[in-house]
Design an enzyme around this catalytic site. Structure first.
Site, PDB file in Angstrom:
ATOM      1  N   LYS A 140       5.525 -30.335   4.296  1.00 50.47           N
ATOM      2  CA  LYS A 140       4.809 -30.325   5.669  1.00 50.47           C
ATOM      3  C   LYS A 140       3.349 -29.898   5.491  1.00 50.47           C
ATOM      4  O   LYS A 140       3.149 -28.918   4.776  1.00 50.47           O
ATOM      5  CB  LYS A 140       5.434 -29.536   6.698  1.00 50.47           C
ATOM      6  CG  LYS A 140       5.650 -28.174   6.692  1.00 50.47           C
ATOM      7  CD  LYS A 140       4.361 -27.365   7.001  1.00 50.47           C
ATOM      8  CE  LYS A 140       4.611 -26.109   6.954  1.00 50.47           C
ATOM      9  NZ  LYS A 140       3.238 -25.168   6.941  1.00 50.47           N
ATOM     10  N   ASP A 177      10.209 -22.957   9.712  1.00 52.13           N
ATOM     11  CA  ASP A 177       9.837 -24.344   9.348  1.00 52.13           C
ATOM     12  C   ASP A 177      11.103 -25.159   9.007  1.00 52.13           C
ATOM     13  O   ASP A 177      10.754 -26.265   8.704  1.00 52.13           O
ATOM     14  CB  ASP A 177       8.768 -24.523   8.112  1.00 52.13           C
ATOM     15  CG  ASP A 177       7.584 -23.703   8.526  1.00 52.13           C
ATOM     16  OD1 ASP A 177       7.183 -23.527   9.647  1.00 52.13           O
ATOM     17  OD2 ASP A 177       6.920 -23.340   7.559  1.00 52.13           O
TER      18      ASP A 177
HETATM   19  O1  C5P Z   1      10.441 -17.680   9.688  1.00 52.44           O
HETATM   20  P1  C5P Z   1       9.935 -17.481   8.228  1.00 52.44           P
HETATM   21  O2  C5P Z   1      10.952 -17.020   7.373  1.00 52.44           O
HETATM   22  O3  C5P Z   1       9.208 -18.765   7.606  1.00 52.44           O
HETATM   23  O4  C5P Z   1       8.689 -16.530   8.444  1.00 52.44           O
HETATM   24  C1  C5P Z   1       8.369 -15.785   7.283  1.00 52.44           C
HETATM   25  C2  C5P Z   1       7.171 -14.795   7.695  1.00 52.44           C
HETATM   26  O5  C5P Z   1       6.090 -15.306   8.335  1.00 52.44           O
HETATM   27  C3  C5P Z   1       7.768 -13.873   8.862  1.00 52.44           C
HETATM   28  O6  C5P Z   1       8.479 -12.946   8.413  1.00 52.44           O
HETATM   29  C4  C5P Z   1       6.437 -13.342   9.537  1.00 52.44           C
HETATM   30  O7  C5P Z   1       5.816 -12.404   8.869  1.00 52.44           O
HETATM   31  C5  C5P Z   1       5.421 -14.722   9.430  1.00 52.44           C
HETATM   32  N1  C5P Z   1       5.510 -15.747  10.735  1.00 52.44           N
HETATM   33  C6  C5P Z   1       4.917 -15.115  11.699  1.00 52.44           C
HETATM   34  N2  C5P Z   1       5.170 -15.965  12.730  1.00 52.44           N
HETATM   35  C7  C5P Z   1       5.704 -17.343  12.753  1.00 52.44           C
HETATM   36  C8  C5P Z   1       6.217 -17.792  11.713  1.00 52.44           C
HETATM   37  C9  C5P Z   1       6.316 -16.944  10.574  1.00 52.44           C
HETATM   38  O8  C5P Z   1       4.445 -14.120  11.852  1.00 52.44           O
HETATM   39  N3  C5P Z   1       5.529 -17.928  13.917  1.00 52.44           N
END
Ligand code: C5P
Length: 307
Positions: free
Chosen positions: A15, A145
């Site tokens: 993406k 995502d």
């Molecule tokens: O949700 P995901 O595991 O992909 O997120 C990885 C990291 O990215 C989270 O631990 C956070 O630090 C950051 N993140 C965030 N806000 C979001 C998505 C991700 O702060 N909306």
């Protein structure tokens, strides 16, 4: 008698974010988003065959460093399998092989694509018939995502990105994708966003003009409305990316920007021929980076071969 599943391959797309509006950090440490996801034709494939035990192997395209792929017991494919198996009360089994073409830690949700591919493949392999609603809920638990990697196309993401609403996108948009040999940590880029923008609004910036541009089918109009709130922190952490964007735009791309949290940079072009021209010019430089051409929107995680 039900047909047995001999094996299958699921393909899941990378993406980019056409719009990534980020709000002030929430109490749970995540950031509220208003994003427009766009799936592009750069894919990881996951093949799964029945086996008594559990194994996950990984092959990578030659531009990906195999050492950068997390293969310990807690990689995202293992976590997807554990979650799906627990949801249905079944044991985890199968022989899986992931073939990665999406850059690792590149801001293109490669890990999320693998998680989505695993959910779809194992749902079929284990003949679970999980509802779409449950699959999306499991995906959201695996990462912000991952639901979009299931849905694909072009879609608005809200919440922390996990609430996905498809939007009409009748265009075919052409992108030059420029990889970076070293990844960027997503949490680090978000932390730097907090440092740079301590007064970020609670509600992330909206994407109205971009959605209208998508509807128009005009790449010049889309180029003018692309927006990424993580670009400033990513460029601050990696000043080389600003030069890369300037070079792509000087070579004729309509607009360059950092993909998600970076460091991959993407360049919108007028057409497939135009994208190949810009890619060729970037490859002719003195230190050519890895340059790919991809178009979007494309489908989310889907079965490509049945065994
Ligand atoms: O949700 P995901 O595991 O992909 O997120 C990885 C990291 O990215 C989270 O631990 C956070 O630090 C950051 N993140 C965030 N806000 C979001 C998505 C991700 O702060 N909306």
């Amino acid at each position: 008698m039900r047909n047995s599943v001999a094996g299958l391959t699921v393909r899941a797309p990378a993406k980019i974010n056409l719009h990534l509006g980020v709000g002030a950090v929430r109490e749970d440490g995540m950031h509220p988003l208003l994003t427009v996801y766009h799936a592009v034709g750069l894919y990881d494939d996951l093949s799964a065959i029945p086996a008594p035990d559990w194994r996950v192997g990984v092959d990578v395209e030659d531009y990906i460093d195999p050492a950068a792929v997390p293969l310990d017991g807690d990689n995202i494919v293992d976590r997807a399998a554990t979650l799906l198996a627990a949801h249905h009360g079944v044991a985890r089994s199968g022989d899986l092989q992931v073939t990665k073409a999406i850059p690792v830690a590149g801001g293109m949700a490669g890990g999320s694509a693998d998680a989505a591919a695993a959910l779809v493949a194992l749902d079929r392999l284990w003949r679970l018939e999980t509802s779409d609603e449950d699959l999306l809920a499991l995906a959201a638990r695996l990462g912000s995502d991952v639901p979009f990697a299931l849905v694909g196309g072009t879609a608005v993401g809200t919440g922390r990105g996990e609430i996905v609403t498809p939007v009409a996108d009748h265009g075919t948009w052409w992108w030059v994708v420029v990889l970076s040999p070293e990844g960027l940590s997503t949490p680090e880029v978000y932390r730097h966003f907090d440092r740079l923008f301590p007064d970020a609004p609670a509600t992330p910036p909206a994407a109205g003009e971009l959605l209208a541009a998508l509807d128009s089918g005009d790449p010049h109009r889309l180029a003018a409305t692309l927006h990424n709130d993580l670009q400033a922190p990513a460029l601050d952490l990696r000043p080389d990316l600003a030069r890369r964007i300037a070079t792509g735009e000087a070579e004729g791309a309509l607009r360059g920007l950092v993909s998600g949290s970076g460091p991959t940079c993407v360049f919108l072009c007028e057409s497939g021929d135009h994208a190949r021209e810009v890619a060729g010019a970037l490859l002719a430089g003195s230190e050519p980076p890895v340059v790919l051409v991809a178009n979007g929107p494309v489908a989310g995680a889907h079965v490509v071969t049945h065994g």
